[in-house]
Design a protein around this motif. Structure first.
Motif, PDB file in Angstrom:
ATOM      1  N   VAL A  53      -0.796  13.570 -20.247  1.00 23.41           N
ATOM      2  CA  VAL A  53      -1.229  13.875 -21.659  1.00 23.41           C
ATOM      3  C   VAL A  53      -0.344  13.352 -22.664  1.00 23.41           C
ATOM      4  CG1 VAL A  53      -1.661  15.854 -23.124  1.00 23.41           C
ATOM      5  CG2 VAL A  53      -2.669  15.895 -20.977  1.00 23.41           C
ATOM      6  N   ALA A  54       0.869  13.663 -22.622  1.00 22.56           N
ATOM      7  CA  ALA A  54       1.899  13.356 -23.727  1.00 22.56           C
ATOM      8  C   ALA A  54       1.722  11.633 -23.775  1.00 22.56           C
ATOM      9  CB  ALA A  54       3.320  13.777 -23.389  1.00 22.56           C
ATOM     10  N   LEU A  55       1.912  10.899 -22.547  1.00 25.73           N
ATOM     11  CA  LEU A  55       1.788   9.555 -22.666  1.00 25.73           C
ATOM     12  C   LEU A  55       0.422   8.946 -23.007  1.00 25.73           C
ATOM     13  CD1 LEU A  55       3.526   6.995 -22.239  1.00 25.73           C
ATOM     14  CD2 LEU A  55       2.819   7.329 -19.879  1.00 25.73           C
ATOM     15  N   GLY A  56      -0.531   9.566 -22.643  1.00 25.25           N
ATOM     16  CA  GLY A  56      -1.911   9.018 -23.139  1.00 25.25           C
ATOM     17  C   GLY A  56      -2.267   9.299 -24.719  1.00 25.25           C
ATOM     18  N   ARG A  57      -1.608  10.251 -25.151  1.00 24.45           N
ATOM     19  CA  ARG A  57      -1.841  10.563 -26.422  1.00 24.45           C
ATOM     20  C   ARG A  57      -1.038   9.609 -27.400  1.00 24.45           C
ATOM     21  NH1 ARG A  57       0.213  15.814 -27.057  1.00 24.45           N
ATOM     22  NH2 ARG A  57      -1.806  16.699 -26.509  1.00 24.45           N
ATOM     23  N   ARG A  58      -0.062   9.139 -26.925  1.00 19.41           N
ATOM     24  CA  ARG A  58       0.725   8.347 -27.644  1.00 19.41           C
ATOM     25  C   ARG A  58      -0.082   6.949 -27.565  1.00 19.41           C
ATOM     26  NH1 ARG A  58       4.786   4.502 -26.567  1.00 19.41           N
ATOM     27  NH2 ARG A  58       5.424   5.448 -24.551  1.00 19.41           N
ATOM     28  N   LEU A  59      -0.227   6.594 -26.684  1.00 15.74           N
ATOM     29  CA  LEU A  59      -1.128   5.230 -26.306  1.00 15.74           C
ATOM     30  C   LEU A  59      -2.635   5.425 -26.640  1.00 15.74           C
ATOM     31  CD1 LEU A  59       0.667   4.357 -22.992  1.00 15.74           C
ATOM     32  CD2 LEU A  59       1.029   3.591 -24.923  1.00 15.74           C
ATOM     33  N   GLY A  60      -3.363   6.328 -27.143  1.00 14.55           N
ATOM     34  CA  GLY A  60      -4.686   6.158 -27.420  1.00 14.55           C
ATOM     35  C   GLY A  60      -5.671   6.103 -26.273  1.00 14.55           C
ATOM     36  N   LEU A  61      -5.255   6.710 -25.126  1.00 12.95           N
ATOM     37  CA  LEU A  61      -5.970   6.470 -24.003  1.00 12.95           C
ATOM     38  C   LEU A  61      -6.981   7.694 -23.893  1.00 12.95           C
ATOM     39  CD1 LEU A  61      -3.273   5.597 -21.331  1.00 12.95           C
ATOM     40  CD2 LEU A  61      -4.837   3.997 -22.664  1.00 12.95           C
ATOM     41  N   GLN A  62      -8.168   7.139 -22.928  1.00  4.41           N
ATOM     42  CA  GLN A  62      -9.104   8.230 -22.909  1.00  4.41           C
ATOM     43  C   GLN A  62      -9.296   8.694 -21.482  1.00  4.41           C
ATOM     44  OE1 GLN A  62     -10.876   9.088 -25.602  1.00  4.41           O
ATOM     45  NE2 GLN A  62      -9.562   7.795 -27.072  1.00  4.41           N
ATOM     46  N   LEU A  63      -9.858   9.893 -21.165  1.00  4.61           N
ATOM     47  CA  LEU A  63     -10.088  10.610 -19.994  1.00  4.61           C
ATOM     48  C   LEU A  63     -11.401  11.248 -19.856  1.00  4.61           C
ATOM     49  CD1 LEU A  63      -7.068  12.122 -18.435  1.00  4.61           C
ATOM     50  CD2 LEU A  63      -8.313  10.262 -17.490  1.00  4.61           C
ATOM     51  N   PRO A  64     -12.593  10.556 -19.898  1.00  6.20           N
ATOM     52  CA  PRO A  64     -13.646  11.078 -19.868  1.00  6.20           C
ATOM     53  C   PRO A  64     -14.216  11.868 -18.731  1.00  6.20           C
ATOM     54  CG  PRO A  64     -14.136   8.679 -19.671  1.00  6.20           C
ATOM     55  CD  PRO A  64     -12.704   8.920 -19.861  1.00  6.20           C
ATOM     56  N   ALA A  65     -15.314  12.688 -18.388  1.00  2.51           N
ATOM     57  CA  ALA A  65     -15.586  13.174 -17.434  1.00  2.51           C
ATOM     58  C   ALA A  65     -15.848  12.287 -16.428  1.00  2.51           C
ATOM     59  CB  ALA A  65     -16.876  14.059 -17.748  1.00  2.51           C
ATOM     60  N   GLY A  66     -15.390  12.487 -15.094  1.00  2.00           N
ATOM     61  CA  GLY A  66     -15.518  11.824 -13.771  1.00  2.00           C
ATOM     62  C   GLY A  66     -14.367  10.774 -13.727  1.00  2.00           C
TER      63      GLY A  66
ATOM     64  N   VAL B 127       0.915  -1.017  -0.092  1.00  2.00           N
ATOM     65  CA  VAL B 127       0.031  -0.096   0.043  1.00  2.00           C
ATOM     66  C   VAL B 127       0.853   1.075   0.026  1.00  2.00           C
ATOM     67  CG1 VAL B 127      -0.401   0.016   2.630  1.00  2.00           C
ATOM     68  CG2 VAL B 127      -1.971   1.102   1.136  1.00  2.00           C
ATOM     69  N   GLU B 128       0.446   2.454  -0.717  1.00  2.00           N
ATOM     70  CA  GLU B 128       1.055   3.531  -0.713  1.00  2.00           C
ATOM     71  C   GLU B 128       0.299   4.763  -0.833  1.00  2.00           C
ATOM     72  OE1 GLU B 128       3.313   2.796  -4.047  1.00  2.00           O
ATOM     73  OE2 GLU B 128       2.267   3.199  -5.473  1.00  2.00           O
ATOM     74  N   PRO B 129       0.483   5.899   0.034  1.00  2.00           N
ATOM     75  CA  PRO B 129      -0.266   7.024  -0.386  1.00  2.00           C
ATOM     76  C   PRO B 129      -0.196   7.776  -1.535  1.00  2.00           C
ATOM     77  CG  PRO B 129       1.567   7.481   1.078  1.00  2.00           C
ATOM     78  CD  PRO B 129       1.779   6.098   0.400  1.00  2.00           C
ATOM     79  N   GLU B 130      -1.215   8.340  -2.076  1.00  2.00           N
ATOM     80  CA  GLU B 130      -1.464   9.029  -3.306  1.00  2.00           C
ATOM     81  C   GLU B 130      -2.092  10.279  -3.216  1.00  2.00           C
ATOM     82  OE1 GLU B 130      -0.990   7.668  -6.815  1.00  2.00           O
ATOM     83  OE2 GLU B 130      -0.027   5.665  -6.066  1.00  2.00           O
ATOM     84  N   VAL B 131      -1.895  11.169  -4.211  1.00  2.00           N
ATOM     85  CA  VAL B 131      -2.575  12.320  -4.611  1.00  2.00           C
ATOM     86  C   VAL B 131      -3.510  11.889  -5.632  1.00  2.00           C
ATOM     87  CG1 VAL B 131      -2.970  14.604  -5.239  1.00  2.00           C
ATOM     88  CG2 VAL B 131      -1.225  13.922  -3.405  1.00  2.00           C
ATOM     89  N   ALA B 132      -4.845  12.099  -5.647  1.00  2.00           N
ATOM     90  CA  ALA B 132      -5.854  11.781  -6.805  1.00  2.00           C
ATOM     91  C   ALA B 132      -6.467  13.037  -7.133  1.00  2.00           C
ATOM     92  CB  ALA B 132      -6.870  10.655  -6.061  1.00  2.00           C
ATOM     93  N   PHE B 133      -6.742  12.988  -8.477  1.00  2.00           N
ATOM     94  CA  PHE B 133      -7.417  14.204  -9.073  1.00  2.00           C
ATOM     95  C   PHE B 133      -8.697  13.704  -9.851  1.00  2.00           C
ATOM     96  CE2 PHE B 133      -2.684  15.651  -9.685  1.00  2.00           C
ATOM     97  CZ  PHE B 133      -2.916  16.746  -8.869  1.00  2.00           C
ATOM     98  N   LEU B 134      -9.512  14.501  -9.616  1.00  2.00           N
ATOM     99  CA  LEU B 134     -11.091  14.184 -10.468  1.00  2.00           C
ATOM    100  C   LEU B 134     -11.327  15.066 -11.700  1.00  2.00           C
ATOM    101  CD1 LEU B 134     -13.752  12.687 -10.460  1.00  2.00           C
ATOM    102  CD2 LEU B 134     -14.302  14.834  -9.017  1.00  2.00           C
ATOM    103  N   VAL B 135     -11.427  14.310 -12.755  1.00  2.00           N
ATOM    104  CA  VAL B 135     -11.360  15.120 -14.070  1.00  2.00           C
ATOM    105  C   VAL B 135     -12.799  15.480 -14.366  1.00  2.00           C
ATOM    106  CG1 VAL B 135     -11.027  14.798 -16.646  1.00  2.00           C
ATOM    107  CG2 VAL B 135      -9.586  13.824 -15.192  1.00  2.00           C
ATOM    108  N   GLY B 136     -13.181  16.855 -14.452  1.00  2.00           N
ATOM    109  CA  GLY B 136     -14.604  17.370 -14.522  1.00  2.00           C
ATOM    110  C   GLY B 136     -15.348  17.331 -15.647  1.00  2.00           C
ATOM    111  N   ALA B 137     -14.500  17.128 -16.845  1.00  2.00           N
ATOM    112  CA  ALA B 137     -14.952  17.246 -18.194  1.00  2.00           C
ATOM    113  C   ALA B 137     -14.175  16.238 -19.250  1.00  2.00           C
ATOM    114  CB  ALA B 137     -14.854  18.513 -18.628  1.00  2.00           C
ATOM    115  N   ASP B 138     -14.869  16.078 -20.106  1.00  2.00           N
ATOM    116  CA  ASP B 138     -14.307  15.045 -20.994  1.00  2.00           C
ATOM    117  C   ASP B 138     -12.855  15.692 -21.540  1.00  2.00           C
ATOM    118  OD1 ASP B 138     -16.309  13.251 -20.910  1.00  2.00           O
ATOM    119  OD2 ASP B 138     -17.386  13.846 -22.903  1.00  2.00           O
TER     120      ASP B 138
END
Length: 279
Positions: free
Chosen positions: A219-232, A113-124
């Motif tokens: 963003v750069a890594l996700g763009r290269r891999l074709g990943l998605q970040l929808p709202a929520g 287990v490890e402690p993290e900082v989490a972000f919530l994406v509010g828009a697509d």
């Protein structure tokens, strides 16, 4: 890693299928892939393709994607692994547990287990958009716990192996959300505890100097891999301390200004506390 002696891998697709099946079976059976298990050589592209195939198997069983997680967000860890970029894994609702929930240790191999900082994406967020501003889309910040559980015996892996294994993702827990403009994430203390015992201490500066610095890299890594970040979607920005073994009993992470998030390790059924959750 050792290549399988005498084993001929015919196509990259075969490699991806082999790896995804081995890792999926290990996760479902809580049995690690042994060091003697025949294993194909992977490059990083094949490793990410294997990760995608592994997640596809979970989605086919009814899970849904809920976000992304980052690894190697410590400069020291990147130097240790001989890399100069972060790695990314994918989160599903089957990995998410509610704040305070029980985590069934018997369903895991050797959890840490490890402690993290989490972000919530509010828009697509369109990661393919060259002008995208992920930080502007963040509507929440929270303390988090990530339970990692390498599917390799003894937590022994190289870079392609850990990427294929979805960066060791197993479970995650999110604490109370705060508006981004209400919190200061600059070098604030982070403490991981089991009851009253301090297991690890650090600061948010361990996460690339500041957790927000992970977002352009994602963003750069996700763009290269074709990943998605929808709202929520949830983004786990990375660990602020080393990971420690998850034992039976309560564990909590406190991030100054964000509060505390908690989980309870149990042996066997999760019982009335449950393991589900959702945002």
């Amino acid at each position: 890693m050792n290549a399988a002696e005498g084993r001929h891998v015919k196509t990259p697709g075969t490699v991806v299928a082999q790896v995804a099946e081995l890792l999926d079976t290990a996760q479902q059976s809580a049995t690690p892939v042994g060091t003697a298990t025949p294993w194909p050589q992977l490059d990083l592209d094949e490793a990410y393709a294997s990760q995608a195939a592994l997640i596809a198997r979970r989605l086919a069983r009814g899970e849904r994607g809920v976000g992304l997680k980052l690894g190697f967000t410590s400069e020291a860890k990147m130097r240790q692994m001989g890399v100069d970029e972060l790695i990314v894994g994918q989160l599903t609702d089957g990995m998410q547990a509610a704040d305070g929930a029980a985590i069934d240790l018997s369903a895991l191999i050797h959890p840490r287990v490890e402690p993290e900082v989490a972000f919530l994406v509010g828009a697509d967020v369109d990661l393919a958009d060259p002008d995208v501003d992920l930080e502007a889309a963040i509507t929440g910040v929270a303390p988090g716990l990530e339970i990692i559980d390498s599917r390799y015996d003894g937590f022994q892996f190289d870079l392609p192996r850990v990427v294929a294994d979805n960066t060791s993702a197993a479970k995650f827990v999110i604490g109370p959300w705060h508006a981004p403009d209400e919190v200061d994430l600059d070098d604030v203390p982070v403490i991981l505890r089991a009851g009253d015992e301090v297991l690890a201490e650090g600061t948010t500066a361990a996460i690339l100097g500041h957790p927000l610095r992970t977002l352009p890299r994602l963003v750069a890594l996700g763009r290269r891999l074709g990943l998605q970040l929808p709202a929520g979607s949830v983004v786990l920005a990375g660990a602020a301390t080393e990971a420690v073994p998850l034992r039976p009993g309560p564990v909590n992470a406190e991030v100054a200004g964000l509060g505390t998030v908690r989980a309870v390790g149990v042996q066997g059924s999760a019982g009335p506390l449950g393991e589900g959750g959702g945002r």
